[in-house]
Write an enzyme that holds these catalytic residues in place. Structure first.
Site, mmCIF file in Angstrom:
data_model
loop_
_atom_site.group_PDB
_atom_site.id
_atom_site.type_symbol
_atom_site.label_atom_id
_atom_site.label_comp_id
_atom_site.label_asym_id
_atom_site.label_seq_id
_atom_site.Cartn_x
_atom_site.Cartn_y
_atom_site.Cartn_z
ATOM 1 N N ASN A 123 2.516 2.532 4.373
ATOM 2 C CA ASN A 123 1.469 1.582 4.760
ATOM 3 C C ASN A 123 1.624 1.225 6.232
ATOM 4 O O ASN A 123 2.509 1.724 6.925
ATOM 5 C CB ASN A 123 1.568 0.306 3.907
ATOM 6 C CG ASN A 123 1.145 0.522 2.471
ATOM 7 O OD1 ASN A 123 0.185 1.230 2.192
ATOM 8 N ND2 ASN A 123 1.869 -0.097 1.543
ATOM 9 N N TYR B 52 2.832 8.496 -8.374
ATOM 10 C CA TYR B 52 1.848 9.070 -7.465
ATOM 11 C C TYR B 52 1.479 10.499 -7.848
ATOM 12 O O TYR B 52 0.307 10.855 -7.902
ATOM 13 C CB TYR B 52 2.350 8.991 -6.020
ATOM 14 C CG TYR B 52 1.974 7.690 -5.366
ATOM 15 C CD1 TYR B 52 2.422 6.478 -5.890
ATOM 16 C CD2 TYR B 52 1.154 7.648 -4.251
ATOM 17 C CE1 TYR B 52 2.070 5.273 -5.313
ATOM 18 C CE2 TYR B 52 0.794 6.437 -3.671
ATOM 19 C CZ TYR B 52 1.252 5.259 -4.195
ATOM 20 O OH TYR B 52 0.884 4.066 -3.630
ATOM 21 N N HIS C 135 -6.162 2.697 -2.901
ATOM 22 C CA HIS C 135 -6.409 3.518 -1.703
ATOM 23 C C HIS C 135 -7.665 4.385 -1.860
ATOM 24 O O HIS C 135 -7.703 5.533 -1.407
ATOM 25 C CB HIS C 135 -5.195 4.401 -1.383
ATOM 26 C CG HIS C 135 -3.947 3.627 -1.085
ATOM 27 N ND1 HIS C 135 -3.679 3.087 0.154
ATOM 28 C CD2 HIS C 135 -2.902 3.280 -1.880
ATOM 29 C CE1 HIS C 135 -2.516 2.458 0.120
ATOM 30 N NE2 HIS C 135 -2.032 2.554 -1.111
#
Length: 484
Positions: free
Chosen positions: A126, A336, A53
């Site tokens: 997404n 993350y 990303h």
């Protein structure tokens, strides 16, 4: 006066003394994100581009409740019709570098942060409701196949298709990626999904399993391969330009948020594994329930400070919204936030875009990069001299009333074979929903890269397409033959 103990995202902590375990004597669960945050931050207390990303765009806006969901959740930003919550959203491509083109055939990231009064709630998803994998242990391997070959430094169709041919769980997402929806025309003209299954609980302690769907009010628009190829040369930043320009012109893009909601016990008898990220829940079984409207109406004043440094993480959960046994989600709860600690620094949540705008963060994490950075939304708040808990020095205290209901578990602790799950039915259903021209376009797009790989890999993929639908395999085989 004592303050409530919170995580870095401002969410109150119900128990700071005990780890989350499978039974009183059982192992600790990876989804204990508070434990992970404490340990990971501690490891970094003594003093680069996103791995995925990397290319993205973003903006600020509001979320307005249109349907009170208090029967399902205690989360305040989903209650009281008309209530508004500030949001920041980041869109992105997945596999490309920061300088890559916006018009690549690639999933699009769709990350939403709600700045709630009980901390930041991030839905990091997404533009597709499913993903290529159902277990996070395979994520590094998959991303390696989407990046550049270590020898040639070029994109590698052989690696990509070799991996997919050996991991049939990817077929559903591959079918979406190679279809007409594989290249959104802009970030405004696509849906967003939380993709994972999350949990919610209400004041009665009832748990529900939940999926998030952000449906674009601008309508779905996509690019053909030919249109995308031209646009990549003419304007590789077209999606960034489109989003910024539309907001600047007062044409605020909007999405309607819907939830699919499953009572907790339904998961035990449902014929589809509701925690499998490669599957969707049919709407006939769990229809969409409207929650509110997401609107983007303010551009960032400094792209790097406010969008590039925006650090989204699925572990940014708040009272009323929790995790689920989804294996990919369980891995992302750690990965993350840890990626942001590595990329930006241990105190990334103290940067203005990341600090909880609507709630005060009070915790015992100290030192590290950006220590002392003041969140501008709460003035010059002073830390107490105490850096441990519990204590008798007036430090922040845990708030037991926000505890998530216990989750009943069963089964032996083991490494269960992910290949035991069914992989082809929903990919076949999706193929049969397409008209003939869409089916042909799908086959041609697949053949463009599948024709470049070894015959062995081609045969494995053709067998997968046939499991989904015989016509699917036949079309792809014919499209490959035309390129031979």
């Amino acid at each position: 006066m004592t303050h409530r103990l919170t995580a870095q995202n401002g969410a109150p902590i119900s128990d700071d003394q005990n780890s989350l375990t499978a039974g009183a004597r059982g192992p600790v669960a990876l989804q204990d994100w508070h434990l992970i945050e404490k340990l990971a931050h501690f490891n970094r207390e003594r003093i680069p581009e996103r791995v995925v990303h990397a290319k993205g765009s973003g903006a600020y806006g509001t979320f307005t409740v249109t349907n009170d969901l208090s029967q399902y959740t205690i989360a305040d930003h989903f209650q009281q019709v008309g209530k508004q919550t500030e949001v920041v959203v980041r869109f992105s491509t997945v596999g490309g570098e920061a300088g890559s083109a916006d018009a690549e055939r690639d999933p699009r990231g769709f990350a939403v942060r709600f700045y709630t009064k009980n901390g930041n709630h991030d839905v990091v998803g997404n533009n597709t409701p499913v993903f290529f994998l159902r277990d996070g242990i395979k994520f590094p391997d998959f991303i390696h196949t989407q990046k550049r070959n270590p020898a040639t430094n070029l994109k590698d169709p052989q690696a990509m298709w070799d991996f997919w041919s050996l991991n049939p769980e990817a077929l559903h997402q591959v079918t979406i990626l190679m279809s007409d929806r594989g290249i959104p025309a802009s970030y405004r003209h696509m849906n967003g999904y939380g993709s994972h299954t999350f949990s919610m609980w209400n004041n009665n302690g009832e748990r529900f399993w939940v999926k998030f769907h952000f449906k674009t009010q601008q309508g779905i628009q996509n690019l053909s391969n030919e249109q995308a190829d031209k646009l990549k040369g003419i304007d590789p930043d077209h999606a960034q330009r489109d989003l910024y320009g539309s907001i600047q012109d007062g044409d605020s893009p909007r999405w309607t948020l819907y939830l699919q909601i499953m009572p907790e016990l339904d998961a035990e008898k449902y014929d589809i594994n509701p925690f499998d990220l490669t599957k969707v829940w049919p709407h006939k079984d769990y229809p969409l329930i409207e929650a509110g409207v997401l609107e983007l109406n303010r551009n960032a004043e400094n792209y790097f400070n406010e969008i590039e440094q925006a650090a989204f993480a699925p572990s940014n959960l708040v009272p009323g919204v929790g995790a689920s046994p989804d294996k990919m989600l369980q891995a992302r709860l750690f990965a993350y936030a840890d990626a942001q600690r590595y990329r930006i620094g241990a105190n990334y949540n103290q940067l203005p875009v990341n600090c909880p705008h609507a709630s005060q963060a009070n915790h015992y994490q100290r030192a590290g990069a950006f220590a002392g950075t003041a969140c501008p939304y709460h003035g010059d708040s002073k830390e107490s001299g105490v850096n441990y808990g519990p204590n008798t020095q007036g430090g922040p205290e845990q708030s037991a009333q926000y505890a998530e209901p216990p989750l009943r578990l069963s089964g032996d602790l083991d490494r269960y074979d992910r290949f035991a799950e069914e992989n082809f039915a929903q990919a076949g259903d999706l193929y049969r929903l397409m008209d003939e021209s869409q089916q042909q376009a799908l086959a041609d797009t697949i053949a463009a890269t599948l024709s470049q790989v070894t015959v062995e890999v081609q045969q494995r993929m053709l067998a997968q397409f046939a499991e989904a639908d015989a016509g699917y395999a036949e079309r792809v085989q014919q499209a490959i033959a035309k390129r031979s």
